[in-house]
Write a protein that holds these residues in place. Structure first.
Motif, short mmCIF file in Angstrom:
data_model
loop_
_atom_site.label_atom_id
_atom_site.label_comp_id
_atom_site.label_asym_id
_atom_site.label_seq_id
_atom_site.Cartn_x
_atom_site.Cartn_y
_atom_site.Cartn_z
N LEU A 155 0.46 -7.51 -3.38
CA LEU A 155 0.06 -6.73 -4.56
C LEU A 155 0.34 -7.48 -5.86
N GLU A 204 -2.37 -11.05 -7.47
CA GLU A 204 -3.43 -11.04 -8.48
C GLU A 204 -2.87 -10.95 -9.90
N SER A 225 -3.38 -13.83 -12.78
CA SER A 225 -3.98 -13.52 -14.09
C SER A 225 -3.10 -14.00 -15.23
N GLY A 248 -12.83 -9.43 -12.49
CA GLY A 248 -12.15 -9.43 -11.20
C GLY A 248 -10.82 -8.70 -11.29
N HIS A 249 -10.07 -9.00 -12.38
CA HIS A 249 -8.81 -8.30 -12.61
C HIS A 249 -9.05 -6.81 -12.80
N TYR A 306 -9.87 -5.18 -9.41
CA TYR A 306 -8.67 -5.10 -8.57
C TYR A 306 -7.76 -3.97 -9.03
N SER A 307 -7.50 -3.89 -10.32
CA SER A 307 -6.61 -2.86 -10.85
C SER A 307 -7.18 -1.47 -10.62
N LEU A 359 -9.28 -0.58 -8.32
CA LEU A 359 -9.25 -0.26 -6.89
C LEU A 359 -7.88 0.30 -6.50
N LEU A 360 -6.80 -0.34 -6.99
CA LEU A 360 -5.46 0.17 -6.71
C LEU A 360 -5.26 1.57 -7.30
#
Length: 457
Positions: free
Chosen positions: A101, A104, A108, A144-145, A148-149, A151-152
């Motif tokens: 976790l 990423e 960044s 992308g960041h 990802y964030s 999605l969490l």
């Protein structure tokens, strides 16, 4: 304008810091640590964003804008970890998954720290004038960041919603407040990143997270609504066969499970708010009779006072257990036992003379007192009967064992003795003949001990 926005964001950071300190001080489980990390990350995000807005030059603004990614990168994974721990999935929080976790966010931050790759995530235009709200341009890696964030956040919020859906219906409004608070910063972040209206220039996500943090701390440590313990207890109470009523200090019902609704003939929502005295005038009794679906049912009543942290009475829990079937079974058992005792007594009385005969020159008396509670037929017996002119036989015997088999052997002995003794046989001959009959007729090893005598002039 910038100073106002910066002041609001600083205030949000201060609130985050206070909440984090409060959670850390009274943490009771691992989820308290993850919530504290989330609050600290939110505080850092708020402080860094405030300094970014208030920066005196572009380079300083950009530095603080990059620094806030430390808080952003820690906050989202901490939110997921917190939800996992408080929805009964703490076993999924392993060191390996925590490292994955964190990968990423760390990448960044590394991209932002290297000048050659910095603009792949964010950058400021060179022509930002003094006093203007700085709006950073997004690079290709930012999305992308961002994905990802989010999605969490989606996964964590989905688990959180599922947990809230399991709360008792009485707490739906409170659960809705918690869910709205959880979704508020996510909505603010989406509006800012997709440049919707006035949210383009100002990121209200840190301020929105202040509301979320406050509500979570309130729900977790003050009302304990997010903890699985009350959720599990709520599920248990909801599915209990016993009727459960929670009454406040003023005697009003504040919660009721479905079984209570059935017992009192009202919906649970309709029970809430009514004085217990109106619903159950005899609620102080240990046994209550209620009409349920047109049938009288009996309930065992138990009370448990509720105390606050200072030991003061805050209310009570009233539990009504339906004992109708138990009472019916107990009454049926009592009837069966009484009938059994009556039959045993009648059969036992048939094995002894109803009254002793009058014998000239003798005074006869007998008393029969069975051992135990009298529900079992014993093998003890006595008899007095005439054998020939002026002579009487007196018998006192005991058959081994108890029950119907002993009673059957007792009857066999008694009436066989009467048949054998009438032709003038001696006591020895009578007993020998009786023994032969018993050996021939008995199917088990049951035996009898008896005294046989003849009396006469």
């Amino acid at each position: 304008m910038l100073w106002v926005a910066a002041a609001v964001t600083v205030a949000a950071g201060v609130v985050f810091a206070v909440l984090a300190a409060d959670v850390w001080w009274q943490r009771r489980n691992p989820a308290g640590l993850s919530l504290a990390v989330m609050l600290v990350a939110g505080a850092w995000w708020g402080f860094a964003y405030a300094l970014e807005l208030a920066g005196s030059d572009l380079a300083l603004r950009e530095a603080w804008g990059d620094a806030k990614y430390v808080g952003i990168g820690a906050l989202v994974p901490a939110w997921l970890v917190f939800v996992l721990q408080y929805t009964g999935r703490a076993h999924l929080v392993t060191r390996r998954r925590l490292a994955m976790l964190s990968l990423e966010p760390l990448l960044s931050i590394l991209v932002l720290a290297v000048p050659a790759t910095h603009d792949l995530i964010r950058s400021y235009p060179a022509n930002v004038s003094e006093g203007e709200v700085p709006v950073a341009r997004t690079g290709p890696l930012f999305w992308g960041h961002f994905a990802y964030s989010n999605l969490l956040v989606l996964v964590a919020t989905g688990l959180f919603v599922a947990a809230m859906a399991r709360l008792a219906r009485v707490y739906v409004r409170l659960a809705t407040v918690l869910l709205a608070a959880a979704l508020l910063p996510w909505a603010a972040n989406l509006l800012h990143n997709f440049e919707v209206g006035p949210f383009t220039k100002l990121d209200l996500t840190p301020s929105a997270f202040t509301v979320t943090g406050g509500v979570l701390v309130w729900g977790l440590y003050r009302q304990r609504l997010v903890n699985l313990q009350p959720i599990a207890r709520s599920l248990i109470v909801e599915t209990m066969a016993d009727a459960v009523l929670v009454v406040d200090a003023y005697g009003r019902v504040v919660d009721a499970n479905p079984a209570a609704a059935v017992a009192l003939g009202r919906s649970a929502a309709d029970l809430v708010g009514h004085p217990l005295e109106d619903l159950l005038p005899d609620h102080h009794r240990t046994e209550l009779a209620l009409t349920v679906a047109g049938e009288v049912r009996y309930f065992d009543s138990r009370r448990q006072p509720l105390k606050d942290r200072r030991g003061r009475t805050a209310g009570e829990v009233l539990v009504l257990r339906d004992v109708t079937d138990a009472k019916t079974a107990d009454a049926r058992l009592r009837h069966v036992l009484a009938e059994r005792s009556r039959v045993a007594d009648a059969l036992q009385q048939s094995l002894v003379p109803a009254a002793l005969p009058e014998v000239k020159g003798l005074t006869l008396a007998a008393r029969y007192a069975p051992a135990g509670d009298g529900r079992e037929i014993g093998g003890d017996f006595y008899d007095v009967f005439p054998v020939e002119q002026g002579r009487w036989a007196v018998v006192l015997g005991d058959v081994s064992g108890k029950g119907a088999e002993a009673a059957a052997m007792t009857a066999l002995i008694r009436y066989t003795l009467r048949a054998l003794a009438v032709d003038g046989r001696s006591p020895e001959a009578v007993l020998r003949a009786l023994n032969d009959v018993l050996l021939r007729e008995s199917v088990d090893e049951r035996y009898a001990t008896l005294a046989y005598a003849q009396a006469g002039p």
